[in-house]
Design a protein around this motif. Sequence first.
Motif, PDB file in Angstrom:
ATOM      1  N   GLN A 139       0.914  -1.193  -0.004  1.00 14.18           N
ATOM      2  CA  GLN A 139      -0.133   0.062   0.069  1.00 14.18           C
ATOM      3  C   GLN A 139       0.860   1.095  -0.034  1.00 14.18           C
ATOM      4  OE1 GLN A 139      -2.308  -1.066   3.606  1.00 14.18           O
ATOM      5  NE2 GLN A 139      -4.089  -1.708   2.226  1.00 14.18           N
ATOM      6  N   ALA A 140       2.090   1.171   0.733  1.00  8.96           N
ATOM      7  CA  ALA A 140       2.700   2.331   0.598  1.00  8.96           C
ATOM      8  C   ALA A 140       3.374   2.576  -0.739  1.00  8.96           C
ATOM      9  CB  ALA A 140       3.996   2.250   1.658  1.00  8.96           C
ATOM     10  N   LEU A 141       3.717   1.464  -1.644  1.00 14.79           N
ATOM     11  CA  LEU A 141       4.245   1.520  -2.612  1.00 14.79           C
ATOM     12  C   LEU A 141       3.342   2.035  -4.222  1.00 14.79           C
ATOM     13  CD1 LEU A 141       6.638  -1.454  -2.747  1.00 14.79           C
ATOM     14  CD2 LEU A 141       7.427   0.705  -2.937  1.00 14.79           C
ATOM     15  N   ARG A 142       1.991   1.498  -3.698  1.00 13.58           N
ATOM     16  CA  ARG A 142       0.999   1.705  -4.734  1.00 13.58           C
ATOM     17  C   ARG A 142      -0.304   1.754  -3.812  1.00 13.58           C
ATOM     18  NH1 ARG A 142       1.194  -0.379 -10.190  1.00 13.58           N
ATOM     19  NH2 ARG A 142      -0.868   0.217 -10.034  1.00 13.58           N
ATOM     20  N   PRO A 143      -0.792   2.694  -3.627  1.00 14.00           N
ATOM     21  CA  PRO A 143      -1.867   3.040  -2.778  1.00 14.00           C
ATOM     22  C   PRO A 143      -3.159   2.864  -3.590  1.00 14.00           C
ATOM     23  CG  PRO A 143      -0.657   4.914  -2.507  1.00 14.00           C
ATOM     24  CD  PRO A 143       0.109   4.128  -3.451  1.00 14.00           C
ATOM     25  N   ASP A 144      -3.169   2.682  -4.692  1.00 18.43           N
ATOM     26  CA  ASP A 144      -4.295   2.489  -5.645  1.00 18.43           C
ATOM     27  C   ASP A 144      -4.659   0.955  -5.795  1.00 18.43           C
ATOM     28  OD1 ASP A 144      -1.509   2.313  -7.322  1.00 18.43           O
ATOM     29  OD2 ASP A 144      -2.940   1.360  -8.678  1.00 18.43           O
ATOM     30  N   LEU A 145      -3.556   0.043  -5.317  1.00 20.82           N
ATOM     31  CA  LEU A 145      -3.923  -1.480  -5.673  1.00 20.82           C
ATOM     32  C   LEU A 145      -5.137  -1.705  -4.521  1.00 20.82           C
ATOM     33  CD1 LEU A 145      -0.060  -2.818  -5.932  1.00 20.82           C
ATOM     34  CD2 LEU A 145      -2.054  -2.324  -7.811  1.00 20.82           C
ATOM     35  N   LYS A 146      -5.753  -2.899  -4.938  1.00 23.64           N
ATOM     36  CA  LYS A 146      -6.639  -3.691  -4.064  1.00 23.64           C
ATOM     37  C   LYS A 146      -5.973  -4.941  -3.613  1.00 23.64           C
ATOM     38  CE  LYS A 146     -11.349  -5.637  -3.857  1.00 23.64           C
ATOM     39  NZ  LYS A 146     -12.701  -5.811  -4.687  1.00 23.64           N
ATOM     40  N   ILE A 147      -5.735  -4.984  -2.141  1.00 24.98           N
ATOM     41  CA  ILE A 147      -5.055  -6.241  -1.741  1.00 24.98           C
ATOM     42  C   ILE A 147      -6.221  -7.061  -1.233  1.00 24.98           C
ATOM     43  CG2 ILE A 147      -3.301  -6.808  -0.060  1.00 24.98           C
ATOM     44  CD1 ILE A 147      -2.236  -4.678  -2.214  1.00 24.98           C
ATOM     45  N   GLU A 148      -6.132  -8.232  -1.504  1.00 23.07           N
ATOM     46  CA  GLU A 148      -6.991  -9.375  -1.238  1.00 23.07           C
ATOM     47  C   GLU A 148      -6.451 -10.199  -0.371  1.00 23.07           C
ATOM     48  OE1 GLU A 148     -10.131  -9.177  -1.323  1.00 23.07           O
ATOM     49  OE2 GLU A 148     -10.593  -7.526  -2.899  1.00 23.07           O
ATOM     50  N   PRO A 149      -7.028 -11.256   0.466  1.00 16.29           N
ATOM     51  CA  PRO A 149      -6.472 -12.210   1.336  1.00 16.29           C
ATOM     52  C   PRO A 149      -6.164 -13.522   0.157  1.00 16.29           C
ATOM     53  CG  PRO A 149      -8.324 -11.498   2.319  1.00 16.29           C
ATOM     54  CD  PRO A 149      -8.361 -10.805   0.758  1.00 16.29           C
ATOM     55  N   LEU A 150      -5.037 -14.039   0.578  1.00 17.34           N
ATOM     56  CA  LEU A 150      -4.410 -15.249  -0.238  1.00 17.34           C
ATOM     57  C   LEU A 150      -3.836 -16.289   0.799  1.00 17.34           C
ATOM     58  CD1 LEU A 150      -3.828 -16.698  -2.836  1.00 17.34           C
ATOM     59  CD2 LEU A 150      -1.632 -15.384  -2.872  1.00 17.34           C
ATOM     60  N   ARG A 151      -4.554 -17.394   1.071  1.00 14.07           N
ATOM     61  CA  ARG A 151      -3.953 -18.341   1.746  1.00 14.07           C
ATOM     62  C   ARG A 151      -3.848 -19.719   0.872  1.00 14.07           C
ATOM     63  NH1 ARG A 151      -5.256 -18.815   7.113  1.00 14.07           N
ATOM     64  NH2 ARG A 151      -3.845 -20.450   6.702  1.00 14.07           N
ATOM     65  N   GLY A 152      -3.226 -20.695   1.756  1.00 15.09           N
ATOM     66  CA  GLY A 152      -2.914 -21.852   1.278  1.00 15.09           C
ATOM     67  C   GLY A 152      -1.566 -22.153   0.868  1.00 15.09           C
ATOM     68  N   ASN A 153      -1.114 -23.379   0.647  1.00 15.29           N
ATOM     69  CA  ASN A 153       0.370 -23.634   0.358  1.00 15.29           C
ATOM     70  C   ASN A 153       0.675 -22.862  -1.001  1.00 15.29           C
ATOM     71  OD1 ASN A 153      -0.351 -25.374  -1.920  1.00 15.29           O
ATOM     72  ND2 ASN A 153      -0.566 -27.207  -0.422  1.00 15.29           N
ATOM     73  N   VAL A 154       2.099 -22.914  -1.267  1.00 12.68           N
ATOM     74  CA  VAL A 154       2.698 -22.239  -2.447  1.00 12.68           C
ATOM     75  C   VAL A 154       1.845 -22.908  -3.927  1.00 12.68           C
ATOM     76  CG1 VAL A 154       4.538 -22.108  -4.167  1.00 12.68           C
ATOM     77  CG2 VAL A 154       4.832 -22.031  -1.551  1.00 12.68           C
ATOM     78  N   GLN A 155       1.644 -24.232  -4.050  1.00 15.50           N
ATOM     79  CA  GLN A 155       0.841 -24.525  -5.221  1.00 15.50           C
ATOM     80  C   GLN A 155      -0.601 -24.077  -5.155  1.00 15.50           C
ATOM     81  OE1 GLN A 155       2.827 -26.413  -3.250  1.00 15.50           O
ATOM     82  NE2 GLN A 155       4.430 -26.701  -4.500  1.00 15.50           N
ATOM     83  N   THR A 156      -1.151 -23.955  -3.999  1.00 18.65           N
ATOM     84  CA  THR A 156      -2.678 -23.303  -4.025  1.00 18.65           C
ATOM     85  C   THR A 156      -2.645 -21.909  -4.482  1.00 18.65           C
ATOM     86  OG1 THR A 156      -3.275 -25.177  -2.521  1.00 18.65           O
ATOM     87  CG2 THR A 156      -4.561 -22.866  -2.624  1.00 18.65           C
ATOM     88  N   ARG A 157      -1.703 -21.325  -3.840  1.00 22.80           N
ATOM     89  CA  ARG A 157      -1.573 -19.923  -4.228  1.00 22.80           C
ATOM     90  C   ARG A 157      -1.361 -19.495  -5.732  1.00 22.80           C
ATOM     91  NH1 ARG A 157       0.729 -16.855   1.296  1.00 22.80           N
ATOM     92  NH2 ARG A 157       0.076 -18.280   2.567  1.00 22.80           N
ATOM     93  N   LEU A 158      -0.451 -20.316  -6.304  1.00 19.89           N
ATOM     94  CA  LEU A 158      -0.057 -20.068  -7.842  1.00 19.89           C
ATOM     95  C   LEU A 158      -1.391 -20.607  -8.594  1.00 19.89           C
ATOM     96  CD1 LEU A 158       3.574 -21.786  -7.785  1.00 19.89           C
ATOM     97  CD2 LEU A 158       2.734 -19.188  -8.219  1.00 19.89           C
TER      98      LEU A 158
END
Length: 309
Positions: A139-158
Amino acid sequence: MTTSSALPPIVIATRESQLALWQAEHVQALLAARGHSVSLLGMTTRGDQILDRTLSKVGGKGLFVKELEVALEEGRADIAVHSLKDVPMELPDGFALACIMEREDPRDAFVSPHHASLDELPQGAVVGTSSLRRQVLLQALRPDLKIEPLRGNVQTRLRKLDEGQYAAIVLAAAGLKRLGLHERIRSVFEPGQMLPAAGQGALGIEIRSQRQDLRDALAPLAHERTWLTVTAERAVSRAMGGSCSMPLAAHGVWSGDTLRLQAAWGDVEGRLPLVRAEGSSRVATLDEADALGLAVAGRLRAAGAVAAC
């Protein structure tokens, strides 16, 4: 090499995600090369089971280690291998970190199928992370972005990224590299852009504190400079209440015998500005590393950071 018959067998308690198994198997191979008979005890932690809520809302980092500690306490396992950034700053009585191994890349990685860097994301793009630290730094770098939750292991996130749920996600570079997924990294955030979490990229091995035999067995796997660095980083987190989930970063870099430690704290609600602090000193002992971390934490608080818990 010492013969395995002269050494007691060692059981490693590990989460069953692909990355956790890689880490446990890595330690298994190193110990086996030194003559130990080593087996794995795979386990599922509450942190692996609860995927519909952010860690900050369901108990924080300890969700990934509690079941492994129970296995140590009950004697079903001898050691537990952890990603150090997932280990609470205060361990329960009777437990200790007996070994910190040499660190992998501590930086965060930008992962996206269509964009090469954070700067290339369109206005309002959705970025996935459940790390409060990454959230406030993004948010400090790009206040315009929408940050959404992301859970799970690496493969699930990808997979969620590839399905189009996010324009980009941020993951630890170390995990991707350990899994042979270097090609998924579009760019890495230098610490000046996104300061890493305390201990990120390092592996810690936990034991019951009275097991001197295991301390001796693990000693050859330890990396002194990594241990000193992460001790300073974790001291910042501990002083700020970092066993709770909080938007805090701490990262140390060596110059000769001097350790430079930087820290950052952010307000998830966006009401307070991002706070940064740093300090440096000659560090040769764990006590000196701890003292540096406490000094930097004090500077953070003096600059307006708010401790948790």
